[in-house]
Design a protein around this motif. Structure first.
Motif, mmCIF file in Angstrom:
data_model
loop_
_atom_site.group_PDB
_atom_site.id
_atom_site.type_symbol
_atom_site.label_atom_id
_atom_site.label_comp_id
_atom_site.label_asym_id
_atom_site.label_seq_id
_atom_site.Cartn_x
_atom_site.Cartn_y
_atom_site.Cartn_z
ATOM 1 N N PHE A 198 0.706 -1.176 -0.044
ATOM 2 C CA PHE A 198 -0.004 0.129 0.072
ATOM 3 C C PHE A 198 0.854 1.265 0.076
ATOM 4 C CE2 PHE A 198 -2.729 -2.995 2.407
ATOM 5 C CZ PHE A 198 -3.557 -3.519 1.460
ATOM 6 N N THR A 199 0.299 2.143 -0.686
ATOM 7 C CA THR A 199 1.106 3.466 -0.667
ATOM 8 C C THR A 199 0.973 3.996 0.696
ATOM 9 O OG1 THR A 199 0.226 3.716 -3.117
ATOM 10 C CG2 THR A 199 1.345 5.683 -1.841
ATOM 11 N N THR A 200 2.126 4.383 1.138
ATOM 12 C CA THR A 200 2.309 5.124 2.600
ATOM 13 C C THR A 200 2.893 6.446 2.614
ATOM 14 O OG1 THR A 200 4.517 4.363 2.858
ATOM 15 C CG2 THR A 200 2.702 3.013 3.754
ATOM 16 N N VAL A 201 2.755 7.238 3.658
ATOM 17 C CA VAL A 201 3.761 8.812 3.497
ATOM 18 C C VAL A 201 5.004 8.273 3.584
ATOM 19 C CG1 VAL A 201 1.981 10.077 4.636
ATOM 20 C CG2 VAL A 201 3.482 8.864 5.913
ATOM 21 N N ASP A 202 5.855 9.129 2.965
ATOM 22 C CA ASP A 202 7.357 8.727 3.125
ATOM 23 C C ASP A 202 7.972 9.254 4.636
ATOM 24 O OD1 ASP A 202 7.809 11.364 3.249
ATOM 25 O OD2 ASP A 202 8.360 11.564 0.962
ATOM 26 N N SER A 203 9.079 8.645 4.729
ATOM 27 C CA SER A 203 9.593 8.895 6.048
ATOM 28 C C SER A 203 9.666 10.485 6.440
ATOM 29 C CB SER A 203 11.079 8.162 6.360
ATOM 30 O OG SER A 203 12.013 8.862 5.432
ATOM 31 N N SER A 204 10.092 11.447 5.745
ATOM 32 C CA SER A 204 10.201 12.862 5.830
ATOM 33 C C SER A 204 8.831 13.189 6.400
ATOM 34 C CB SER A 204 10.770 13.438 4.864
ATOM 35 O OG SER A 204 10.241 13.504 3.784
ATOM 36 N N ARG A 205 7.768 12.716 5.738
ATOM 37 C CA ARG A 205 6.335 13.256 5.878
ATOM 38 C C ARG A 205 5.895 12.747 7.266
ATOM 39 N NH1 ARG A 205 3.099 17.214 3.764
ATOM 40 N NH2 ARG A 205 3.002 16.289 1.705
ATOM 41 N N ALA A 206 6.161 11.146 7.479
ATOM 42 C CA ALA A 206 5.900 10.603 8.630
ATOM 43 C C ALA A 206 6.654 11.377 10.033
ATOM 44 C CB ALA A 206 6.395 9.291 8.716
ATOM 45 N N LYS A 207 7.784 12.020 9.794
ATOM 46 C CA LYS A 207 8.413 12.607 10.967
ATOM 47 C C LYS A 207 7.866 14.060 11.042
ATOM 48 C CE LYS A 207 13.239 10.876 10.453
ATOM 49 N NZ LYS A 207 13.837 10.792 9.379
ATOM 50 N N GLU A 208 7.520 14.537 9.960
ATOM 51 C CA GLU A 208 6.951 15.868 9.883
ATOM 52 C C GLU A 208 5.474 15.774 10.736
ATOM 53 O OE1 GLU A 208 4.490 18.409 6.327
ATOM 54 O OE2 GLU A 208 6.580 17.640 5.993
ATOM 55 N N ILE A 209 4.778 14.820 10.490
ATOM 56 C CA ILE A 209 3.272 14.687 10.977
ATOM 57 C C ILE A 209 3.335 14.252 12.603
ATOM 58 C CG2 ILE A 209 1.344 13.206 11.114
ATOM 59 C CD1 ILE A 209 1.695 12.742 7.977
ATOM 60 N N ASP A 224 -1.671 24.692 6.443
ATOM 61 C CA ASP A 224 -0.557 23.941 5.825
ATOM 62 C C ASP A 224 -0.515 22.629 6.645
ATOM 63 O OD1 ASP A 224 0.271 25.923 4.123
ATOM 64 O OD2 ASP A 224 1.015 27.207 5.795
ATOM 65 N N LEU A 225 -1.414 22.101 7.260
ATOM 66 C CA LEU A 225 -1.460 20.986 8.037
ATOM 67 C C LEU A 225 -1.888 19.721 7.139
ATOM 68 C CD1 LEU A 225 -2.967 22.075 11.291
ATOM 69 C CD2 LEU A 225 -0.548 21.931 10.746
ATOM 70 N N PRO A 226 -0.900 18.793 7.370
ATOM 71 C CA PRO A 226 -1.332 17.664 6.344
ATOM 72 C C PRO A 226 -2.703 16.762 6.749
ATOM 73 C CG PRO A 226 0.247 17.061 7.933
ATOM 74 C CD PRO A 226 -0.143 18.363 8.238
ATOM 75 N N THR A 227 -3.149 16.051 5.629
ATOM 76 C CA THR A 227 -4.309 15.259 6.017
ATOM 77 C C THR A 227 -4.092 13.987 4.919
ATOM 78 O OG1 THR A 227 -5.657 17.226 5.953
ATOM 79 C CG2 THR A 227 -6.718 15.030 5.333
ATOM 80 N N ILE A 228 -4.294 12.982 5.294
ATOM 81 C CA ILE A 228 -3.968 11.728 4.952
ATOM 82 C C ILE A 228 -5.249 11.113 4.372
ATOM 83 C CG2 ILE A 228 -3.086 9.359 4.849
ATOM 84 C CD1 ILE A 228 -1.341 10.074 7.271
ATOM 85 N N ALA A 243 -2.153 8.613 0.003
ATOM 86 C CA ALA A 243 -1.447 7.518 0.734
ATOM 87 C C ALA A 243 -2.505 6.887 1.634
ATOM 88 C CB ALA A 243 -0.446 7.926 1.729
ATOM 89 N N ASP A 244 -2.402 5.637 1.762
ATOM 90 C CA ASP A 244 -3.129 4.852 2.778
ATOM 91 C C ASP A 244 -2.859 5.149 4.174
ATOM 92 O OD1 ASP A 244 -5.214 2.957 3.504
ATOM 93 O OD2 ASP A 244 -3.427 1.828 3.865
ATOM 94 N N ALA A 245 -3.803 5.592 5.076
ATOM 95 C CA ALA A 245 -3.699 5.870 6.323
ATOM 96 C C ALA A 245 -3.182 4.848 7.224
ATOM 97 C CB ALA A 245 -4.852 6.734 6.817
ATOM 98 N N GLU A 246 -3.895 3.783 7.078
ATOM 99 C CA GLU A 246 -3.746 2.488 7.789
ATOM 100 C C GLU A 246 -2.323 2.140 7.856
ATOM 101 O OE1 GLU A 246 -6.967 -0.457 7.813
ATOM 102 O OE2 GLU A 246 -5.376 -1.973 8.019
ATOM 103 N N SER A 254 0.161 3.927 6.575
ATOM 104 C CA SER A 254 0.994 5.033 6.832
ATOM 105 C C SER A 254 1.373 5.200 8.495
ATOM 106 C CB SER A 254 0.697 6.248 6.361
ATOM 107 O OG SER A 254 0.531 6.334 5.028
ATOM 108 N N LEU A 255 0.205 4.702 9.130
ATOM 109 C CA LEU A 255 0.284 4.957 10.814
ATOM 110 C C LEU A 255 1.457 4.192 11.630
ATOM 111 C CD1 LEU A 255 -3.573 4.634 11.485
ATOM 112 C CD2 LEU A 255 -2.080 6.705 12.018
ATOM 113 N N PRO A 256 1.834 3.077 11.114
ATOM 114 C CA PRO A 256 2.991 2.444 12.124
ATOM 115 C C PRO A 256 4.518 3.434 11.963
ATOM 116 C CG PRO A 256 2.149 0.639 10.815
ATOM 117 C CD PRO A 256 1.233 1.921 10.206
ATOM 118 N N ALA A 257 4.676 3.980 10.739
ATOM 119 C CA ALA A 257 5.688 4.955 10.660
ATOM 120 C C ALA A 257 5.643 6.244 11.465
ATOM 121 C CB ALA A 257 5.943 5.205 9.319
#
Ligand SMILES: Cc1ncc(C[n+]2csc(CCOP(=O)(O)OP(=O)(O)O)c2C)c(N)n1
Length: 640
Positions: free
Chosen positions: A255-266, A348-352, A390-393, A395-398
């Protein structure tokens, strides 16, 4: 006595059923044993007698004659069934059709134990088979299989496929195609009949391709945006001998996930915020719900939920669910919130949100509006929020990992304090909302026809300690579950039809009850009368398979939604509403639903129009389904 000689047609069918019965009785050493194996137990159909020897022999007489030696040692369809089994599919629902006789024979006979994982579920209409799979998918977050007859079966199923497509429900469909059979049941492009509302289809030419196609269809169905996926199964591939056939290896989808920099940002946004907010729409599976709860608890974010509007959302009575101690949110995160508005957005806040298909009609997501879903502070127009595709589910672990990494002891203390304040505020808000709702719902409490609010209010104490699932859409029966019931499980409430196609509630409830059957769960179906009458045979499926399904008729003796439109039109045109019932009510005669249920082998009672009888009837109904016996209560209700 000398047996009559049976004759067979080109396809091996007996030409004469009586001869068939006689032939079978005299020529098949297995006929008796077979009939004993197949005979249902005494409670199979609520007092109806079990089929007789003669009936079973007659039914069996319509199949191929017993072969002395097996011509086919390993039919292709055995391999197809093995692939389906390896995917963990629990049920296959079908109305029989000769384009998939090979597959059906494998489903019921191949492997050990036979007819399990998947179990063959008998549907009386193809639309019901697919709607069952739709209801099951929403309850479990994974597909079951619907098996359809070529051309005519898929056409019958079309509306249910469309509903599931619009509802983003993962449904796996196989359709038979027998090129040597009746031309009208064959098509060069079978999948074309439903292509504008399936996500993916294939018409494999070899057995190897067919096996891979089943796996691919499964993966397509469960990959966001989830939707029905379909494989056309040539009957020759089902019947061919494949002694050396090999099963393909299975790779689950990525599944498409957020990339690691986006995960960090969130994660940083959530951890640094004074008052973070997480908005949860419909996640993919129960695992996604667990992860969303884990994240909210880790950062002490208040959360909003869509659990009272559909499945797989944040548990409503979790202490963090509600407006929280303050609605001045300084960081908001949306997880699969419905539709393009994608929840509460701050600048400027992200939404998945789920990646969605923009090429299909009206398929930009599910419905809802920003103000219902959202509530974020100073949010700009939510429709302009830039979603992360991206898929939220997934993406959540990262994000959770990053949050854990960023948390210091100071932050943890702050979070604990915030959680306690949210919990207290949410409890207060909940009590206030319930008190208000109860006050309002007293209106018409003692009226007859019975108030829909009373049905929900009196049912709630009977089920609140059970593991329950409310399977039917509730818009037409007042939506009272939203204020009166707590939706704490991923499957508490399964929501609407998807595309608003009536004839969904009853079969989707049967699908939900299939999911519930071996999980010690009961299913409540508040059943609109108009909806049931599209394909009521699904009641038989519930009785036959002994499903824990309580059906409470919202019997307003009308297609009331349409009655209101017609009444409005007569008013607009100034011609009086006295004839608005023509074509939009179910009167003269009234339909007797308990008789209908009894005819299909389901116990029940009613019609009940005196509200003082309601609570006791509901108790009998709940007791019945807790024993695993479906039950219907016909309640004569207010229109809404
Ligand atoms: C397949 C299909 N046919 C027709 C309609 C139009 N329609 C919308 S609501 C409705 C009435 C439904 O009646 P019922 O299920 O009894 O609910 P009520 O409005 O009476 O509560 C109809 C016929 C539809 N949505 N789907």
């Amino acid at each position: 006595m000398k047996s009559r000689k049976a004759s067979f047609d080109r396809r091996g069918f007996l030409k004469n059923a009586a001869a068939g019965a006689a032939a079978l009785a005299t020529t098949s050493p297995t006929a008796k044993a077979q009939s004993e194996v197949n005979r249902p137990g005494p409670a199979a159909s609520a007092g109806a007698p079990a089929p007789t020897e003669e009936q079973i022999a007659r039914d069996a007489g319509n199949v191929r004659p017993p072969a002395t030696a097996r011509a086919v040692t390993r039919p292709g369809s055995d391999l197809m069934v093995q692939v389906v089994r390896d995917l963990g599919i629990e049920y296959v629902a079908a109305n029989p059709g000769s384009t998939f006789e090979g597959l059906q024979e494998s489903f019921i006979n191949y492997g050990s134990p036979r007819n399990q994982t998947p179990e063959f579920i008998t549907a009386l209409h193809e639309e019901s088979a697919v709607a069952m799979a739709h209801g099951y998918a929403k309850a479990e977050g994974k597909p079951m299989l619907a098996l359809l007859h070529g051309t005519i079966g898929i056409q019958h199923a079309a509306m249910a496929i469309y509903n599931a497509y619009y509802d983003r429900a993962p449904v796996l469909i196989l359709v038979g195609n027998d090129r040597g059979d009746i031309p009208s049941h064959t098509a060069a492009d079978m999948a074309g009949l439903s292509r504008s509302f399936t996500k993916w289809d294939a018409q494999p030419k070899t057995l190897d391709e067919a096996l891979v196609a089943i796996q691919r269809a499964y993966n397509e169905a469960i990959t966001p945006p989830m939707a029905p996926a379909l494989v056309v199964m040539d009957s020759e591939l089902q019947k061919m001998d494949a002694p050396t056939g090999k099963l393909p290896g299975y790779k689950p989808p990525q599944f498409t996930t957020v990339d690691s920099s986006r995960a960090k940002e969130i994660a940083k946004g959530l951890v640094d915020a004074q008052n973070p907010r997480i908005a949860v729409g419909r996640l993919r599976t129960p695992r996604g719900v667990e992860l969303a709860v884990e994240l909210a608890e880790l950062v002490g974010a208040s959360a909003n939920t869509a659990a009272d509007r559909g499945p797989m959302s944040f548990p409503q009575r979790n202490a963090l669910c509600g407006p929280g101690a303050s609605t001045a949110y300084d960081y908001t995160l949306g997880l699969e919130t419905r539709g393009a508005q994608a929840s509460i957005i701050g600048p400027d806040l992200p939404t998945i949100v789920a990646q969605r298909d923009v090429t299909h009609i009206g398929f930009g997501g599910l419905d809802g509006n920003g103000s219902v879903e959202g509530g974020g502070r100073g949010g700009r127009d939510v429709n302009n929020a830039p979603p992360i595709q991206a898929d939220a589910e997934a993406s959540l672990p990262a994000i959770i990992e990053e949050v854990k990494r960023l948390q210091t002891a100071d932050k943890k203390a702050l979070i604990q304090d915030r959680r306690a304040k949210h919990a207290e505020a949410n409890q207060r808000a909940h009590l206030q909302a319930v008190t208000q709702a109860v006050e309002m719902k007293r209106a018409g409490w003692n009226g007859s026809p019975i108030s829909t609010a009373r049905v929900y209010a009196e049912l709630w104490p009977l089920i609140m300690k059970e593991d329950w699932c409310l399977s039917s859409p509730t818009f037409f029966s007042g939506n009272h579950n939203v204020q009166l019931w707590d939706h704490n499980k991923p499957y508490s409430y399964l929501g609407g039809q998807g595309a608003g196609g009536m004839g969904y509630g009853a079969p989707a409830s049967v699908g939900a009850a299939l999911a519930a059957k071996n999980r010690n769960r009961i299913v409540v179906n508040i059943q609109c009368d108009g909806d049931l009458n599209y394909a009521p045979g699904v009641l038989w499926t519930a009785a036959h398979h002994k499903l824990p399904l309580l059906t409470i008729m919202h019997n307003n003796r009308a297609w009331h939604q349409e009655f209101m439109y017609v009444a409005y039109m007569t008013g607009v045109r100034g011609r009086g509403t006295d004839r608005a019932h023509i074509g939009s009510t179910l009167r003269e005669p009234y339909i007797d639903y308990t008789k209908m249920a009894a005819g299909y082998g389901m116990a029940g009672e009613g019609p009940i129009s005196d509200p003082t009888y309601l609570a006791a009837a509901l108790k009998r109904g709940v007791d019945s389904v807790k024993r695993g016996e479906p039950y219907m209560i016909d309640v004569i209700t207010q229109p809404r």
